[in-house]
Design a protein around this motif. Structure first.
Motif, PDB file in Angstrom:
ATOM      1  N   VAL A  16       0.837  -1.202   0.000  1.00  0.00           N
ATOM      2  CA  VAL A  16       0.000   0.000   0.000  1.00  0.00           C
ATOM      3  C   VAL A  16       0.874   1.254   0.000  1.00  0.00           C
ATOM      4  N   ALA A  17       1.985   1.211   0.748  1.00  0.00           N
ATOM      5  CA  ALA A  17       2.903   2.353   0.760  1.00  0.00           C
ATOM      6  C   ALA A  17       3.457   2.613  -0.637  1.00  0.00           C
ATOM      7  N   THR A  18       3.712   1.554  -1.402  1.00  0.00           N
ATOM      8  CA  THR A  18       4.176   1.719  -2.779  1.00  0.00           C
ATOM      9  C   THR A  18       3.111   2.409  -3.634  1.00  0.00           C
ATOM     10  N   GLU A  19       1.843   2.039  -3.447  1.00  0.00           N
ATOM     11  CA  GLU A  19       0.757   2.695  -4.182  1.00  0.00           C
ATOM     12  C   GLU A  19       0.638   4.160  -3.795  1.00  0.00           C
ATOM     13  N   VAL A  20       0.838   4.453  -2.520  1.00  0.00           N
ATOM     14  CA  VAL A  20       0.809   5.850  -2.070  1.00  0.00           C
ATOM     15  C   VAL A  20       1.911   6.636  -2.761  1.00  0.00           C
ATOM     16  N   GLU A  21       3.121   6.065  -2.824  1.00  0.00           N
ATOM     17  CA  GLU A  21       4.238   6.755  -3.479  1.00  0.00           C
ATOM     18  C   GLU A  21       3.954   6.977  -4.958  1.00  0.00           C
ATOM     19  N   ALA A  23      -6.472  16.253  -7.879  1.00  0.00           N
ATOM     20  CA  ALA A  23      -7.201  15.091  -7.348  1.00  0.00           C
ATOM     21  C   ALA A  23      -6.646  14.683  -5.993  1.00  0.00           C
ATOM     22  N   VAL A  24      -5.336  14.687  -5.871  1.00  0.00           N
ATOM     23  CA  VAL A  24      -4.696  14.308  -4.606  1.00  0.00           C
ATOM     24  C   VAL A  24      -5.042  15.310  -3.510  1.00  0.00           C
ATOM     25  N   GLN A  25      -5.065  16.600  -3.850  1.00  0.00           N
ATOM     26  CA  GLN A  25      -5.353  17.620  -2.852  1.00  0.00           C
ATOM     27  C   GLN A  25      -6.840  17.738  -2.533  1.00  0.00           C
ATOM     28  N   SER A  26      -7.698  17.095  -3.318  1.00  0.00           N
ATOM     29  CA  SER A  26      -9.142  17.211  -3.089  1.00  0.00           C
ATOM     30  C   SER A  26      -9.573  16.579  -1.779  1.00  0.00           C
ATOM     31  N   GLY A  27      -8.832  15.580  -1.310  1.00  0.00           N
ATOM     32  CA  GLY A  27      -9.233  14.876  -0.094  1.00  0.00           C
ATOM     33  C   GLY A  27     -10.326  13.861  -0.327  1.00  0.00           C
ATOM     34  N   CYS A  28     -10.742  13.676  -1.570  1.00  0.00           N
ATOM     35  CA  CYS A  28     -11.819  12.730  -1.907  1.00  0.00           C
ATOM     36  C   CYS A  28     -11.336  11.697  -2.916  1.00  0.00           C
ATOM     37  N   LEU A  29     -10.065  11.336  -2.825  1.00  0.00           N
ATOM     38  CA  LEU A  29      -9.496  10.378  -3.764  1.00  0.00           C
ATOM     39  C   LEU A  29     -10.071   8.989  -3.498  1.00  0.00           C
ATOM     40  N   LEU A  30     -10.338   8.225  -4.575  1.00  0.00           N
ATOM     41  CA  LEU A  30     -10.949   6.900  -4.438  1.00  0.00           C
ATOM     42  C   LEU A  30      -9.989   5.759  -4.743  1.00  0.00           C
ATOM     43  N   ARG A  31      -8.978   6.023  -5.566  1.00  0.00           N
ATOM     44  CA  ARG A  31      -8.057   4.958  -5.961  1.00  0.00           C
ATOM     45  C   ARG A  31      -6.666   5.538  -6.162  1.00  0.00           C
ATOM     46  N   ALA A  32      -5.697   4.643  -6.226  1.00  0.00           N
ATOM     47  CA  ALA A  32      -4.324   5.074  -6.461  1.00  0.00           C
ATOM     48  C   ALA A  32      -4.169   5.568  -7.894  1.00  0.00           C
ATOM     49  N   LEU A  33      -3.203   6.456  -8.110  1.00  0.00           N
ATOM     50  CA  LEU A  33      -2.904   6.999  -9.429  1.00  0.00           C
ATOM     51  C   LEU A  33      -1.507   6.548  -9.839  1.00  0.00           C
ATOM     52  N   SER A  34      -1.244   6.610 -11.143  1.00  0.00           N
ATOM     53  CA  SER A  34       0.098   6.285 -11.628  1.00  0.00           C
ATOM     54  C   SER A  34       0.389   7.113 -12.862  1.00  0.00           C
ATOM     55  N   ALA A  35       1.672   7.393 -13.059  1.00  0.00           N
ATOM     56  CA  ALA A  35       2.102   8.177 -14.216  1.00  0.00           C
ATOM     57  C   ALA A  35       3.378   7.569 -14.760  1.00  0.00           C
ATOM     58  N   ASP A  36       3.462   7.473 -16.097  1.00  0.00           N
ATOM     59  CA  ASP A  36       4.674   6.929 -16.711  1.00  0.00           C
ATOM     60  C   ASP A  36       5.574   8.019 -17.272  1.00  0.00           C
ATOM     61  N   GLY A  37       5.169   9.275 -17.087  1.00  0.00           N
ATOM     62  CA  GLY A  37       5.984  10.383 -17.576  1.00  0.00           C
ATOM     63  C   GLY A  37       5.749  10.701 -19.036  1.00  0.00           C
TER      64      GLY A  37
END
Length: 336
Positions: free
Chosen positions: A128-133, A148-162
């Motif tokens: 879970v810590a990896t998903e948070v990172e 989305a992260v700052q909204s405080g209403c996040l529902l799932r983890a996010l990811s970006a490949d750059g």
């Protein structure tokens, strides 16, 4: 019913401890009341509250940051803006410096999320810590993800490949309800500058104004002469900077892979140790069970022998009594 009323209810719900969300959501849906709306609109709002999804554990941990340490998330968003500016300016040195800063900030932020989660009743695992990172890293790569992260209403983890923008579909409970600007952008979250818009000086170089209208009464050479020239980086410079940015990303990926490999080695060693311990405990259990079986047999034999000797002793005591009585009788009988 607008999203403002729903957001006003959803925000506090997603800031609660993880295990309290469902009960609090049910209570909030029952207590829905809003001035100036019809009964039908209140029913619709109650239904929307009941439909609010429970977040994943990783998303909940990020929501804890938004609720209790929002300044950390703003710092991450500002860092992402600086990295994008360095990328646009082809400043490889600044990009490397910012990438190092991001690694340090991500590490400290994940620790803060773990501490907050534990303080609110839910310790998070390494996975879970990896998903948070990954989610926090995505917030530095895309303004929409930062919002989305700052909204405080996040529902799932996010990811970006750059390379691609972050997929935000279904990521926020009440999309569009938070209009805070992403630091350094001057625009609402999720908005980006329009690609293809040229600066005024480049427009002037072509003999036009920033509005796209041609200049009148001014010689073209004068317009070119008074315009501020913006040097255009060559294809080689752009490629070289892109290569250095890719090297930075590859170095980060290598570090993450190294950490993952170390965690895997540690988990493998712990698994092996526990397997050996289980085998030893099973061996000892088998030996104890065999000893218990032998002890039970010995107990049964000892019990039977004890009963047999007790009966023999009882018989001997009865014989003793009879013999004593006979002696007494003979002793009391006068001799002729």
């Amino acid at each position: 019913m607008g999203s403002r009323e729903l957001a006003g209810i959803a925000g506090p719900l997603y800031a609660l401890p993880y295990g309290e969300f469902v009960a609090a959501r049910t209570a909030a849906a029952k207590d829905v009341s809003s001035a100036g709306v019809t009964a039908a609109e209140q029913r619709a709002l109650a239904a929307a509250v009941r439909a609010l999804p429970k977040p994943s554990v990783a998303a909940w941990a990020v929501n804890m940051l938004a609720a209790h340490s929002p300044e950390i998330l703003r710092e991450l968003a500002a860092l992402g803006t600086s990295m994008q500016a360095a990328q646009d300016a082809l400043d490889a040195a600044d990009l490397r410096r910012l990438a190092q800063q991001r690694r340090q900030l991500l590490a400290s932020t994940v620790k803060a999320a773990q501490a907050l989660a534990a303080r609110h009743g839910r310790a998070i695992s390494a996975a879970v810590a990896t998903e948070v990172e990954q989610t926090l890293r995505a917030a530095t790569a895309d303004p929409g993800a930062a919002a989305a992260v700052q909204s405080g209403c996040l529902l799932r983890a996010l990811s970006a490949d750059g390379v691609d923008v972050v997929d935000l579909a279904g990521a926020v409970a009440v999309p569009g309800s938070h209009a805070a600007s992403v630091p350094g952008t001057g625009a609402a979250p999720g908005t980006a500058s329009v690609r293809g818009t040229e600066p005024a000086d480049r427009t002037a170089q072509r003999g036009g104004t920033a509005s796209g209208k041609p200049t009148t009464g001014q010689p073209r050479l004068r317009a070119v002469g008074t315009a501020r020239m913006t040097p255009t980086p060559s294809a080689v410079e752009r490629a070289r900077t892109a290569l250095e940015a890719a090297e930075v990303a590859a170095a980060e990926a290598d570090e993450e892979a190294g950490r993952a490999a170390a965690e895997l080695a540690e988990a493998t060693a712990e698994t092996s140790r526990l397997a050996d311990e289980v085998r030893e405990l099973r061996r000892r259990l088998d030996a104890a069970e065999a000893g218990l079986k032998t002890a039970r047999k010995d107990h049964e034999l000892a019990s039977a022998l004890a009963q047999q000797t007790a009966r023999a002793a009882d018989r001997q005591r009865r014989k003793e009594v009879l013999a004593r009585e006979r002696v007494l009788r003979l002793g009391n009988t006068p001799e002729e």
